[in-house]
Design an enzyme around this catalytic site. Sequence first.
Site, short mmCIF file in Angstrom:
data_model
loop_
_atom_site.label_atom_id
_atom_site.label_comp_id
_atom_site.label_asym_id
_atom_site.label_seq_id
_atom_site.Cartn_x
_atom_site.Cartn_y
_atom_site.Cartn_z
N ASN A 123 0.83 -1.18 0.08
CA ASN A 123 -0.09 0.04 -0.03
C ASN A 123 0.93 1.33 0.03
OD1 ASN A 123 -2.36 -1.33 -0.42
ND2 ASN A 123 -2.78 -1.57 1.95
N ASN A 145 -3.90 -0.64 -2.57
CA ASN A 145 -5.52 -0.56 -2.25
C ASN A 145 -6.21 0.40 -3.27
OD1 ASN A 145 -7.94 -0.25 -1.22
ND2 ASN A 145 -7.15 -0.80 0.81
N PRO A 146 -6.98 0.14 -4.09
CA PRO A 146 -7.78 1.29 -4.88
C PRO A 146 -8.29 2.11 -4.18
CG PRO A 146 -8.29 -1.14 -5.62
CD PRO A 146 -7.42 -1.25 -4.46
N SER A 147 -8.55 1.95 -2.68
CA SER A 147 -8.88 3.10 -2.10
C SER A 147 -8.08 4.25 -2.01
CB SER A 147 -9.40 2.64 -0.60
OG SER A 147 -8.32 2.31 0.07
N SER A 231 -5.93 -10.60 4.79
CA SER A 231 -5.27 -9.18 4.69
C SER A 231 -4.26 -9.50 3.53
CB SER A 231 -4.48 -8.92 6.00
OG SER A 231 -3.25 -9.75 6.09
N GLY A 233 -1.23 -8.65 3.38
CA GLY A 233 0.18 -8.89 3.86
C GLY A 233 0.23 -10.42 4.07
N HIS A 279 -10.87 -8.65 8.65
CA HIS A 279 -9.87 -9.65 8.71
C HIS A 279 -9.85 -10.36 9.83
CE1 HIS A 279 -8.53 -7.93 4.82
NE2 HIS A 279 -8.04 -6.62 5.49
#
Length: 307
Positions: A123, A145-147, A231, A233, A279
């Site tokens: 990210n 993350n697209p957000s 997640s 990760g 998660h």
Amino acid sequence: MQGCQNSRPAGWMLHTLVTLTPVLIKKSYNTSHNDNVMAELASCCDAMHNFVASQNNTPLGSNMSYEVDNKKTIHITEDIFQMFFRPLDFLSKQCALVEMEEILKSSNCGAEMINLHFVFRCNLPPTSGSVSQDVGNKTNLVTVNPSIIAQKYNKLNDQKATFLENIASYGEAFLLLPAFSFRSNTAASFKVHHTLREFSAKQKAVFFYPRYLKSLAQFWRTKGVKAYRLSSGFMITSVAVELCENVKLYGFWPFSKSTVGIPISHHYYDNQLPKPGFHAMPKEYNQILQLHGRGILKLQFGKCLTE
């Protein structure tokens, strides 16, 4: 896709994991189980061929199901097909996943990351300036993350220059996006690809293969990790275990307090908390400790030794 680690366990589980972690990390670990776990992951998920969407696993003209929005499909047109690479060779000897937790601060781990063959990050974290002493600045692949694209860069409508300037420190890294996890991720992920191409950036966009992520979630569910979604990760850790001879995790500490009870921020660069309940972090972290104990990976805990 939320951050690399995105939920902070509370109560007795947090207390138990925080208490036991230093003990488990100090244990010498045995490498005899490594091949077994790699074989299990290869059998169920096959990161070698299915980690990212490629021209081999996603035929032109096919309809690909989304990972989470699995009742929805996307038709693979010529334009989309040309975004895909041929199978990528991610095989490497010495790999690391560098997390974003504040526990990395003052770790002096940056120097030992220089000689690693492949470094994963999550990210778009900052790696330049003074933080590089602790987190390093080498990056071969970083998840996006697209957000972040939507919120920080206004969907790249008028923030392309800022975006490109901020990712310049990653050199020729791959930017890995979950374009086919939720349908709402697709446009932003494709916009990243087109922006990199438009400005001839050094970085290349690649996309998680949704079938791989589904298989991976099913695999870990059999190990007790039951969550709405893994997640990122933990996904990358799984990829690295299968594709790398040696894996080291830095800064993997999804707790709000240090081992001595001092409050710490969520990330080494901010304290933006994730959406709760997304998660199963206690169970993911427990699996990480088990992988360390079995010699499948090494979890770096605390300061790195300096010469």
